[in-house]
Enzyme design. Structure first.
Site, PDB file in Angstrom:
ATOM      1  N   GLU A 264      -6.161  -7.734  -0.525  1.00 38.55           N
ATOM      2  CA  GLU A 264      -6.689  -7.766   0.692  1.00 38.55           C
ATOM      3  C   GLU A 264      -8.109  -7.208   0.626  1.00 38.55           C
ATOM      4  O   GLU A 264      -8.376  -6.341  -0.166  1.00 38.55           O
ATOM      5  CB  GLU A 264      -5.756  -6.637   1.568  1.00 38.55           C
ATOM      6  CG  GLU A 264      -4.663  -7.003   2.297  1.00 38.55           C
ATOM      7  CD  GLU A 264      -4.190  -5.761   3.193  1.00 38.55           C
ATOM      8  OE1 GLU A 264      -4.951  -4.848   3.377  1.00 38.55           O
ATOM      9  OE2 GLU A 264      -2.831  -5.700   3.305  1.00 38.55           O
TER      10      GLU A 264
ATOM     11  N   GLU B   8       0.879  -1.288  -0.026  1.00 42.82           N
ATOM     12  CA  GLU B   8       0.109   0.054   0.225  1.00 42.82           C
ATOM     13  C   GLU B   8       0.769   1.276  -0.142  1.00 42.82           C
ATOM     14  O   GLU B   8       0.852   2.089   0.964  1.00 42.82           O
ATOM     15  CB  GLU B   8      -0.867  -0.095   1.409  1.00 42.82           C
ATOM     16  CG  GLU B   8      -1.966  -1.015   0.965  1.00 42.82           C
ATOM     17  CD  GLU B   8      -2.932  -1.343   2.152  1.00 42.82           C
ATOM     18  OE1 GLU B   8      -2.753  -0.357   3.057  1.00 42.82           O
ATOM     19  OE2 GLU B   8      -3.881  -1.969   2.212  1.00 42.82           O
TER      20      GLU B   8
HETATM   21  O1  IFM Z   1      -4.627  -3.491   8.757  1.00 46.00           O
HETATM   22  C1  IFM Z   1      -4.539  -2.984   7.485  1.00 46.00           C
HETATM   23  C2  IFM Z   1      -3.496  -3.542   6.892  1.00 46.00           C
HETATM   24  O2  IFM Z   1      -1.927  -3.332   7.673  1.00 46.00           O
HETATM   25  C3  IFM Z   1      -3.278  -2.704   5.340  1.00 46.00           C
HETATM   26  N1  IFM Z   1      -4.509  -2.755   4.687  1.00 46.00           N
HETATM   27  C4  IFM Z   1      -5.623  -2.484   5.480  1.00 46.00           C
HETATM   28  C5  IFM Z   1      -5.929  -2.987   6.689  1.00 46.00           C
HETATM   29  C6  IFM Z   1      -7.128  -2.606   7.531  1.00 46.00           C
HETATM   30  O3  IFM Z   1      -6.885  -1.433   7.810  1.00 46.00           O
END
Ligand code: IFM
Length: 438
Positions: A350, A167
């Site tokens: 994710e 990210e």
């Molecule tokens: O927990 C985070 C993760 O570290 C990165 N992506 C989003 C998740 C939820 O906020």
């Protein structure tokens, strides 16, 4: 809608994801201090000043956690390696115990039939590098390339896939412009530099891994659908700005060798000198694109300097994070990414929800989580039916864990963690998914 594996292409992969600082316990095994430790120690930054010193104690309980992954029936485990565990000073002498840990972890995945999907950096910057300016420092790409080499020389022969940085938007914008994550800056110049150096570091890391003979390399990007609050041209303009610095900057930097105009309006004057010459490094060819998707944002114009916008509360049902549930945004991003890079496979690296889960008499009922996952998998199936090369879906997260500035109270896990006893209890969603993934 409910589904089984048969509703997806034969080769479609299901997985679960975690990250190092959020679960391992950074007080163990010789890991060095990170900027998250100092950020959390600063009053007001993190709920109850919670930190990752013990987290889920995965450092000691990794075998139990891998068994739980195997029991879930997923194909892939997306995990990350902590820079500060491997190189406690950020550079220099590796911590043998840290490398041994990841070595055992990868072997443990393979023994259980899980494909190891490594992410090199998921936010725990060694404090020694933060002291030198962290992502603002133009030497970061070299330091990150060296870290990549140390890790991948050890585990690169066995990982199924690898991505450099989780990210980039969070590393750049959330942490340097909004001040919500370590190092907690609110500075446009720091932001522009961090965003650019993150991309150069990504490219250098890919180069290093290719040099070591690794394949199946990708990038992991978080995206939020930007929705204008009304039909006005002002809202459209604000939405385009949000979309530019959030969703387009990193993808276009890598795949088109340029940054979007609406992002350059604010960030351009603050980029490091000669930034235009870095796109050859940034644009190293990739084998797949990872999309992290959770929600949309409703955007309105606001007075003030760039980006001159505000996020407005929306009408859709929300998760424990206060995030609107909007699976259509995932479908739209899949189409967008597919149009941009039609030849590359896409993975949802994710997706998942935080829920106010309660453990009662050994059971956690979380129908909301299953409905969230089902809704987003429907969006995936729609995209696949329309020709999008979506090849996998990884749930965030395996375990309840350290949700950064929000501490331990936001529960994203398929498995409940009691943060006093560290006992793991699979939630109802875990059992339902295990049934479907058989
Ligand atoms: O927990 C985070 C993760 O570290 C990165 N992506 C989003 C998740 C939820 O906020």
């Amino acid at each position: 809608m409910s589904w089984t594996r048969q509703d997806f292409p034969d080769t479609f992969l299901f997985g679960a994801a975690t990250s190092a600082y959020q679960i391992e316990g950074h007080a163990f095994g010789g890991a060095g201090p990170t900027h998250w430790d100092s950020f959390a120690a600063t009053p007001g930054n993190v709920v109850r000043a919670e930190h990752g010193a013990r987290a889920c104690d995965h450092y000691h309980r990794w075998q139990e956690d891998l068994d739980l992954l195997a029991g879930l029936g997923v194909d892939v485990y997306r995990f990350s390696t902590s820079w500060a565990r491997v190189l406690p000073e950020g550079t220099g002498t590796p911590n043998a115990e840290g490398l041994d840990f990841y070595d055992r972890l990868v072997d443990g995945m393979l023994e259980r039939g899980l494909k190891p999907a490594a992410t090199l950096y998921h936010w725990e910057l060694p404090q020694a590098l933060a002291d030198k300016g962290g992502w603002r420092n133009a030497d970061m790409p070299d330091w990150f390339a060296d870290f990549t080499e140390v890790v991948m020389r050890r585990i690169g022969d066995r990982v199924w896939s690898a991505a450099p940085i989780n990210e980039p938007w969070c590393v750049g914008f959330l942490s340097h412009f909004l001040g919500a994550h370590a190092p907690g800056l609110r500075d446009i110049r720091a932001t522009a530099r961090a965003m650019h150096h993150v991309l150069v570091s990504h490219g250098r890391s890919i180069e290093v891994m290719r040099g070591l003979g690794l394949g199946n390399l990708g990038g992991v990007f978080n995206m939020e659908w930007a929705n204008p609050v009304d039909d006005s041209p002002e809202a459209a303009r604000a939405t385009a700005t949000y979309d530019a610095y959030y969703n387009r900057f990193f993808l276009e930097g890598i795949f088109t060798g340029s940054y979007p105009e609406q992002a350059l309006e604010g960030l351009g004057p603050h980029l490091p000198q000669g930034w235009q010459d870095d796109f050859a490094t940034i644009g190293q060819p990739l084998d797949w694109v990872g999309v992290n998707y959770y929600t949309r944002k409703n955007i309105a114009p606001a007075p003030g300097p760039w980006p001159a916008l505000a996020e407005i509360d929306g009408p859709l049902p929300k998760t424990q994070m206060g995030w609107e549930i909007y699976p259509d945004g995932l479908y739209r991003f899949l189409k967008r990414v597919s149009d941009m890079v039609p030849d590359l496979p896409i993975f949802i690296t994710e997706n998942g929800m935080a829920n106010d889960d309660v453990l009662s008499e050994g059971v956690v009922k979380d129908p909301e989580r299953l409905a969230y996952i089902d809704g987003h998998l429907d969006a995936c199936r729609r995209a696949i039916a329309e020709g999008v090369r979506l090849e996998g879906y990884f749930i965030w997260s395996l375990l309840d864990n350290y949700e950064w500035a929000l501490g331990y109270e936001k529960r994203f896990g398929l498995i409940h963690v009691d943060f006093e006893t560290l006992q793991r209890t699979p939630k109802a969603s875990y059992h339902a998914l295990a049934q479907r993934l058989r």
